[in-house]
Design an enzyme around this catalytic site. Structure first.
Site, PDB file in Angstrom:
ATOM      1  N   CYS A 211      61.459  24.350  80.421  1.00 30.35           N
ATOM      2  CA  CYS A 211      62.318  23.940  81.538  1.00 30.35           C
ATOM      3  C   CYS A 211      63.326  25.018  81.871  1.00 30.35           C
ATOM      4  O   CYS A 211      63.818  25.098  82.978  1.00 30.35           O
ATOM      5  CB  CYS A 211      63.070  22.674  81.203  1.00 30.35           C
ATOM      6  SG  CYS A 211      62.065  21.496  80.343  1.00 30.35           S
TER       7      CYS A 211
ATOM      8  N   SER B 177      57.670   9.768  80.908  1.00 27.37           N
ATOM      9  CA  SER B 177      57.064  10.670  81.900  1.00 27.37           C
ATOM     10  C   SER B 177      55.549  10.666  81.756  1.00 27.37           C
ATOM     11  O   SER B 177      55.036  10.593  80.637  1.00 27.37           O
ATOM     12  CB  SER B 177      57.607  12.085  81.651  1.00 27.37           C
ATOM     13  OG  SER B 177      56.947  13.003  82.484  1.00 27.37           O
TER      14      SER B 177
ATOM     15  N   THR C  24      57.802   4.381  99.105  1.00 27.40           N
ATOM     16  CA  THR C  24      56.431   3.883  98.939  1.00 27.40           C
ATOM     17  C   THR C  24      55.863   4.362  97.601  1.00 27.40           C
ATOM     18  O   THR C  24      55.940   5.556  97.284  1.00 27.40           O
ATOM     19  CB  THR C  24      55.543   4.382 100.101  1.00 27.40           C
ATOM     20  OG1 THR C  24      56.153   3.961 101.312  1.00 27.40           O
ATOM     21  CG2 THR C  24      54.131   3.835 100.002  1.00 27.40           C
TER      22      THR C  24
ATOM     23  N   ASN D  69      62.852  18.013  72.780  1.00 24.30           N
ATOM     24  CA  ASN D  69      61.719  18.739  73.345  1.00 24.30           C
ATOM     25  C   ASN D  69      61.571  20.153  72.791  1.00 24.30           C
ATOM     26  O   ASN D  69      60.514  20.750  72.934  1.00 24.30           O
ATOM     27  CB  ASN D  69      61.823  18.793  74.874  1.00 24.30           C
ATOM     28  CG  ASN D  69      63.190  19.223  75.340  1.00 24.30           C
ATOM     29  OD1 ASN D  69      64.201  18.608  74.990  1.00 24.30           O
ATOM     30  ND2 ASN D  69      63.253  20.284  76.112  1.00 24.30           N
TER      31      ASN D  69
ATOM     32  N   THR E  79      62.896  13.016  84.763  1.00 27.16           N
ATOM     33  CA  THR E  79      64.140  13.543  85.355  1.00 27.16           C
ATOM     34  C   THR E  79      64.773  12.474  86.245  1.00 27.16           C
ATOM     35  O   THR E  79      65.977  12.180  86.120  1.00 27.16           O
ATOM     36  CB  THR E  79      63.847  14.808  86.191  1.00 27.16           C
ATOM     37  OG1 THR E  79      63.329  15.810  85.305  1.00 27.16           O
ATOM     38  CG2 THR E  79      65.092  15.329  86.882  1.00 27.16           C
TER      39      THR E  79
HETATM   40  N1  PMP Z   1      63.253  14.832  79.070  1.00 29.71           N
HETATM   41  C1  PMP Z   1      62.584  15.553  78.166  1.00 29.71           C
HETATM   42  C2  PMP Z   1      62.946  15.426  76.719  1.00 29.71           C
HETATM   43  C3  PMP Z   1      61.563  16.408  78.568  1.00 29.71           C
HETATM   44  O1  PMP Z   1      60.910  17.136  77.667  1.00 29.71           O
HETATM   45  C4  PMP Z   1      61.244  16.493  79.940  1.00 29.71           C
HETATM   46  C5  PMP Z   1      60.147  17.420  80.433  1.00 29.71           C
HETATM   47  N2  PMP Z   1      60.346  18.768  80.101  1.00 29.71           N
HETATM   48  C6  PMP Z   1      61.975  15.708  80.848  1.00 29.71           C
HETATM   49  C7  PMP Z   1      62.965  14.897  80.373  1.00 29.71           C
HETATM   50  C8  PMP Z   1      61.703  15.758  82.323  1.00 29.71           C
HETATM   51  O2  PMP Z   1      60.522  15.083  82.614  1.00 29.71           O
HETATM   52  P1  PMP Z   1      59.811  15.226  84.046  1.00 29.71           P
HETATM   53  O3  PMP Z   1      59.146  16.558  84.032  1.00 29.71           O
HETATM   54  O4  PMP Z   1      58.853  14.067  84.073  1.00 29.71           O
HETATM   55  O5  PMP Z   1      60.863  15.088  85.078  1.00 29.71           O
END
Ligand code: PMP
Length: 377
Positions: free
Chosen positions: A325, A200, A238, A150, A71
């Site tokens: 999400c 990630s 940090t 995703n 993100t």
């Molecule tokens: N992009 C995609 C395609 C994802 O599947 C996700 C996680 N659901 C993210 C971004 C966000 O990743 P993070 O949880 O590391 O912020």
């Protein structure tokens, strides 16, 4: 017994990642910026992790900047590019199937004077390279498209699109959200024609809260966060040595066996498809030849996703309805892939990891059979 089949949402941390966290909390607790040897040791751990991530992408370690996750990497890539290159060029090209961390960031820029063009899948649910390329023009500062979706696992034709865009408009920045692709498909950073990618940790058995933006050294990017100038000034704050070390540990563990993991996922995916084809009223939403083997989206038509999800949960089987999400909210992305409303309402996402077993899949099949019998329509 339980079957965890929601690995696109998050994965179970592997042992090497857990020990890396513990080591950095208990022993190697220094601040990498400190000049004494406790600081230097912490810095070495970060350097080591940076090398491991770079190796897994055939990139140079200097290309890797650690962040708190995909993100943040997506926000940095998109807002940073808009700041750096968007003074005169006000257009950004993307797709309608992006993760909210890209989609909402683009909405924000749109509200602040940028023109955002979002390319949709065609009537077959496919995004063709030409559809992306033809949306770009001289006024475009950034193209951002995910590599693997995703929700369905659909693989976007990034390499073809980005290569043509770089040839036609060398100044246009190309970025790809590779959160679902890193260590699930072979990626050679230089071959993608991407100036930047986002990855990630928690999708590959590292903890949540760590990720990276991988950027070509020669590509300038202004920061969006200000402070102590860590990570060469691109990401102040940090460094989280425990999480970064764990991310490095999982990359080290899983990169050498990537092709094995892909083959296993392919076999399990094919087996699940075969078993699903024997069940009544199942509609597959992820085309086998167009999607990552790690994700399989299908609909148990007539049974709402949440109802089946909770039925399966009662049997110890954990899956996702649409995207985790969106906390169960109806996904607009599935509709974009031309999946009918009825199938969207009953969509379930199964996602595999290195730890998935054949027993997990058999539990799922039996759970679906029981669910169909027990849940009245
Ligand atoms: N992009 C995609 C395609 C994802 O599947 C996700 C996680 N659901 C993210 C971004 C966000 O990743 P993070 O949880 O590391 O912020």
């Amino acid at each position: 017994m339980q079957a965890y089949l929601d690995n696109a949402a998050t994965t179970k941390p592997c042992e090497s990642a857990v020990s890396a966290v513990v080591d950095a909390l208990v022993e190697n607790y220094g601040n990498p910026s400190s000049l004494h040897r406790i600081g230097l040791k912490a810095e070495e751990a970060v350097t080591d992790a940076r090398k491991a991530i770079a190796t897994a992408l055939s990139a140079q370690p200097e290309c890797v900047t650690f962040t708190s996750g995909a993100t943040e990497s997506n926000n940095l890539a998109i807002i940073g590019s808009a700041k750096t290159y968007g003074k005169r060029k006000k257009k950004i090209v993307s797709t309608t199937v992006e993760h909210p961390s890209v989609a909402r960031t683009l909405d924000y820029l749109e509200e602040n004077g940028f023109e955002v063009v979002r390319v949709s899948p065609n009537h077959n649910g496919e995004i063709l390279p030409d559809d992306i390329i033809s949306a770009v023009d001289d006024n475009t500062c950034l193209v951002t498209c995910m590599l693997i979706n995703n929700e369905t696992g659909y693989i976007l034709p990034i390499k073809k699109a980005f290569t043509a865009i770089k040839r036609l408009y060398p100044e246009c920045i190309t970025h790809s959200d590779c959160a679902q692709a890193f260590l699930k498909t072979p990626i050679k950073f230089a071959d993608l024609s991407a100036d930047m990618i986002s990855i990630s940790g928690h999708k590959i058995h590292a903890p949540k809260g760590v990720g990276a933006i991988v950027k070509k050294k020669e590509v300038r990017l202004l920061p969006v966060m200000f402070g102590g100038g860590q990570e060469k000034g691109l990401r102040s704050g940090t460094e989280s040595v425990p999480l970064i070390s764990a991310f490095g540990a999982s990359a080290k563990e899983f990169y050498p066996t990537l092709s094995n993991a892909i083959n296993n996922a392919k076999e399990m995916n094919a087996y699940l498809r075969k078993e699903l084809s024997r069940l009544p009223d199942i509609s597959i939403n992820s085309a086998e030849d167009l999607c990552s083997p790690f994700i399989l989206n299908f609909s148990a038509v007539g049974i709402r996703s949440e109802i089946m999800l909770h039925f399966l949960e009662s049997k110890g089987i954990f899956v996702s309805s649409g995207s985790a999400c969106s906390k169960g909210a109806k996904s607009s992305v599935l509709g974009e892939f031309r999946i009918t409303d009825e199938c969207v309402d009953s969509a379930l996402r199964i996602s595999f990891s290195r730890f998935t077993t054949w027993q997990d899949i058999d539990m799922l099949i039996n759970g679906l059979i029981d669910g169909r019998q027990s849940i009245s329509r």
